[in-house]
Motif scaffolding. Structure first.
Motif, PDB file in Angstrom:
ATOM      1  N   ARG A  55      -3.453  -7.782  -4.062  1.00  0.00           N
ATOM      2  CA  ARG A  55      -2.935  -6.911  -2.404  1.00  0.00           C
ATOM      3  C   ARG A  55      -3.565  -5.273  -2.163  1.00  0.00           C
ATOM      4  N   VAL A  56      -3.657  -5.232  -0.887  1.00  0.00           N
ATOM      5  CA  VAL A  56      -4.354  -4.324  -0.350  1.00  0.00           C
ATOM      6  C   VAL A  56      -3.599  -3.405   0.799  1.00  0.00           C
ATOM      7  N   THR A  57      -4.124  -1.709  -0.086  1.00  0.00           N
ATOM      8  CA  THR A  57      -3.877  -1.053   0.278  1.00  0.00           C
ATOM      9  C   THR A  57      -3.823  -0.245   1.455  1.00  0.00           C
ATOM     10  N   ALA A  58      -4.235   0.548   2.420  1.00  0.00           N
ATOM     11  CA  ALA A  58      -5.071   0.582   3.319  1.00  0.00           C
ATOM     12  C   ALA A  58      -4.679   2.442   2.625  1.00  0.00           C
TER      13      ALA A  58
ATOM     14  N   ALA B 283      -0.870   4.563  18.414  1.00  0.00           N
ATOM     15  CA  ALA B 283      -0.378   4.999  16.537  1.00  0.00           C
ATOM     16  C   ALA B 283       0.048   3.526  16.544  1.00  0.00           C
ATOM     17  N   ARG B 284       0.782   2.709  17.381  1.00  0.00           N
ATOM     18  CA  ARG B 284       1.229   1.367  17.341  1.00  0.00           C
ATOM     19  C   ARG B 284      -0.177   0.600  17.184  1.00  0.00           C
ATOM     20  N   VAL B 285      -1.135   0.782  17.891  1.00  0.00           N
ATOM     21  CA  VAL B 285      -2.517  -0.369  18.253  1.00  0.00           C
ATOM     22  C   VAL B 285      -2.549  -0.550  16.328  1.00  0.00           C
ATOM     23  N   ILE B 286      -3.217   1.031  16.713  1.00  0.00           N
ATOM     24  CA  ILE B 286      -3.908   1.279  15.076  1.00  0.00           C
ATOM     25  C   ILE B 286      -2.840   0.382  13.903  1.00  0.00           C
ATOM     26  N   ALA B 287      -2.143   0.652  13.945  1.00  0.00           N
ATOM     27  CA  ALA B 287      -1.005   0.154  13.197  1.00  0.00           C
ATOM     28  C   ALA B 287      -1.238  -1.301  12.843  1.00  0.00           C
ATOM     29  N   ASP B 288      -0.746  -2.044  14.142  1.00  0.00           N
ATOM     30  CA  ASP B 288      -1.114  -3.225  14.387  1.00  0.00           C
ATOM     31  C   ASP B 288      -2.367  -3.787  13.869  1.00  0.00           C
ATOM     32  N   ALA B 289      -3.550  -2.985  13.982  1.00  0.00           N
ATOM     33  CA  ALA B 289      -4.529  -3.774  13.488  1.00  0.00           C
ATOM     34  C   ALA B 289      -5.572  -3.078  12.130  1.00  0.00           C
TER      35      ALA B 289
ATOM     36  N   ALA C 257      -4.009  -5.555   5.284  1.00  0.00           N
ATOM     37  CA  ALA C 257      -3.691  -4.675   4.512  1.00  0.00           C
ATOM     38  C   ALA C 257      -2.004  -4.511   4.153  1.00  0.00           C
ATOM     39  N   GLU C 258      -1.410  -4.547   3.321  1.00  0.00           N
ATOM     40  CA  GLU C 258      -0.068  -5.045   2.914  1.00  0.00           C
ATOM     41  C   GLU C 258       1.008  -3.301   3.049  1.00  0.00           C
ATOM     42  N   ARG C 259       0.015  -2.520   2.522  1.00  0.00           N
ATOM     43  CA  ARG C 259       0.911  -1.394   2.490  1.00  0.00           C
ATOM     44  C   ARG C 259      -0.152   0.127   3.309  1.00  0.00           C
ATOM     45  N   LEU C 260       0.235   1.211   4.079  1.00  0.00           N
ATOM     46  CA  LEU C 260       0.142   2.483   4.351  1.00  0.00           C
ATOM     47  C   LEU C 260       0.202   2.836   3.581  1.00  0.00           C
ATOM     48  N   VAL C 261      -0.669   4.625   3.499  1.00  0.00           N
ATOM     49  CA  VAL C 261      -0.083   5.386   2.157  1.00  0.00           C
ATOM     50  C   VAL C 261      -0.793   6.705   4.212  1.00  0.00           C
TER      51      VAL C 261
ATOM     52  N   GLU D 161       5.938   5.482  11.415  1.00  0.00           N
ATOM     53  CA  GLU D 161       6.019   4.508   9.574  1.00  0.00           C
ATOM     54  C   GLU D 161       7.531   3.485  11.047  1.00  0.00           C
ATOM     55  N   ALA D 162       8.448   3.828  11.747  1.00  0.00           N
ATOM     56  CA  ALA D 162       8.809   3.184  12.494  1.00  0.00           C
ATOM     57  C   ALA D 162       7.977   2.132  13.819  1.00  0.00           C
ATOM     58  N   LEU D 163       6.737   3.164  13.945  1.00  0.00           N
ATOM     59  CA  LEU D 163       5.575   1.826  14.192  1.00  0.00           C
ATOM     60  C   LEU D 163       5.238   0.262  13.786  1.00  0.00           C
ATOM     61  N   CYS D 164       4.994   0.946  12.677  1.00  0.00           N
ATOM     62  CA  CYS D 164       4.551   0.127  11.494  1.00  0.00           C
ATOM     63  C   CYS D 164       4.769  -1.273  11.049  1.00  0.00           C
ATOM     64  N   GLU D 165       4.930  -2.467  11.026  1.00  0.00           N
ATOM     65  CA  GLU D 165       5.548  -3.525  10.341  1.00  0.00           C
ATOM     66  C   GLU D 165       5.170  -3.698   8.733  1.00  0.00           C
ATOM     67  N   ILE D 166       3.752  -2.616   8.168  1.00  0.00           N
ATOM     68  CA  ILE D 166       3.743  -2.675   7.203  1.00  0.00           C
ATOM     69  C   ILE D 166       4.263  -1.672   6.316  1.00  0.00           C
ATOM     70  N   PRO D 167       4.706  -1.406   5.314  1.00  0.00           N
ATOM     71  CA  PRO D 167       5.816  -0.474   4.045  1.00  0.00           C
ATOM     72  C   PRO D 167       4.640   0.917   4.752  1.00  0.00           C
ATOM     73  N   VAL D 168       5.221   2.173   4.926  1.00  0.00           N
ATOM     74  CA  VAL D 168       4.167   3.571   5.005  1.00  0.00           C
ATOM     75  C   VAL D 168       4.895   4.441   4.330  1.00  0.00           C
ATOM     76  N   GLU D 169       3.914   5.062   3.801  1.00  0.00           N
ATOM     77  CA  GLU D 169       4.369   6.039   2.516  1.00  0.00           C
ATOM     78  C   GLU D 169       3.744   7.314   3.134  1.00  0.00           C
ATOM     79  N   MET D 170       4.092   7.999   3.630  1.00  0.00           N
ATOM     80  CA  MET D 170       4.069   9.221   3.606  1.00  0.00           C
ATOM     81  C   MET D 170       4.265  10.504   2.856  1.00  0.00           C
ATOM     82  N   VAL D 171       2.853  10.430   2.241  1.00  0.00           N
ATOM     83  CA  VAL D 171       3.428  11.938   0.939  1.00  0.00           C
ATOM     84  C   VAL D 171       2.712  13.304   1.713  1.00  0.00           C
ATOM     85  N   THR D 172       3.645  14.535   1.023  1.00  0.00           N
ATOM     86  CA  THR D 172       3.292  15.618   1.711  1.00  0.00           C
ATOM     87  C   THR D 172       1.508  16.497   0.977  1.00  0.00           C
TER      88      THR D 172
END
Length: 313
Positions: A88-91, A113-119, A125-129, A139-150
């Motif tokens: 598993r690879v997470t960015a 943002a969509r271009v970078i997310a798709d890339a 990457a299977e998940r993005l943090v 989150e809506a722009l990415c086809e992989i799960p996005v964890e937006m922490v604060t």
């Protein structure tokens, strides 16, 4: 995915902020996996990672400042880990550049943002943090799960001791929810500045909503790049009677050189940022997000929820 042992967790440090990645790895009880990004004489990048076959890999690399090389290095590291057989690879992208480009303002523009997310997804990457991205639409722009922490609690802790006599200020309408989160933690009222961006570095502030007279303002934003938004907001606040002792807090500080000069000219008492991007100017008071990323990665590795770490909209 089958249950993993602690030994299967690997941190791969990208070159944009190796200190942060190294700190996260140590807080997780180890060292970052050996990796390197070689640069050819013509500028081309080529990464190398140790055998990560079967591992749960987290590539820690902000995409900026500077954008291009940081993004390419991240994409190539993700691909290297994927091709090396990681399970598993997470960015982990503390600062997600191009998040401001979440929609087209005019015809002929890209949705960066969509271009970078798709890339990122294409690279493996299977998940993005991400930490406090400029737009919740990421989150809506990415086809992989996005964890937006604060990082708001981290910076609010740095501002501890405020309260009576202070006011949290959103420097534009897009920062209102962010200001409300700070205000809830600091127990202060909120004021809002309305602005109009005339260019990438020029901002015109229009009006103020809320009372700032005889109060010490705390301007909060997700990022500071040119300092134009802070400058415009400060002018409005002073015109409305705020005390000329301003605190500024922003998660990301990809400060361009002109921003430092601009901010130095303002009555700023403290400038708080995190180490989501490497900081080199002593003017900024840097608060680390290493514990936040450590907790996030540990929970993801152990398949535990992140609810209390996520941005609440």
């Amino acid at each position: 995915m089958s249950e993993m042992s602690r030994d299967d967790l690997r941190i791969v440090a990208g070159p944009a902020n190796r200190v942060l990645a190294d700190t996260v790895a140590r807080e997780l009880g180890g060292e970052p996996d050996p990796s390197a990004v070689e640069r050819f004489p013509d500028g081309e990048l080529r990464p190398w990672v140790r055998d990560v076959h079967g591992a749960d890999v987290y590539v820690v690399q902000p995409t900026g400042p500077g954008g291009g090389d940081s993004i390419v290095a991240l994409l190539l590291l993700l691909d290297a880990c994927h091709r090396a057989g990681a399970s598993r690879v997470t960015a982990v992208v503390p600062y997600f550049g191009y998040a401001r480009q979440d929609r087209r303002q005019h015809g002929g523009q890209a949705v960066g943002a969509r271009v970078i997310a798709d890339a990122l997804a294409t690279a493996g990457a299977e998940r993005l943090v991400v930490v406090d991205p400029h737009t919740p639409a990421l989150e809506a722009l990415c086809e992989i799960p996005v964890e937006m922490v604060t990082a708001v609690p981290v910076l609010a802790h740095g501002l501890a001791g405020t309260g009576d006599g202070f006011v949290v200020v959103a420097p534009d309408l897009g920062a209102v929810k962010l200001a409300e989160r700070y205000a809830a933690l600091l127990d202060t009222p909120v004021a809002i500045v309305r602005k109009h961006r005339e260019s990438g570095s020029s901002v015109h502030a229009k009006e103020l909503i809320g009372d700032v007279a005889d109060r010490r303002p705390i301007i909060v934003d997700d990022m500071i790049s040119t300092g134009g938004t802070i400058e415009a907001a400060a002018g409005v606040l002073l015109d409305h009677g705020a005390i000329p002792e301003i605190d500024v807090a922003a998660t990301h500080g990809p400060l361009v050189p002109s921003a430092i000069r601009r901010l130095h000219a303002l009555p700023i008492r403290r400038l708080l940022v995190t180490d989501s991007v490497a900081q080199h100017d002593a003017f900024a008071e840097v608060h680390t997000i290493a514990p936040l990323l450590t907790d996030t990665i540990r929970r993801l590795h152990e398949d535990k929820p992140l609810d209390d770490l996520l941005i609440r909209t």
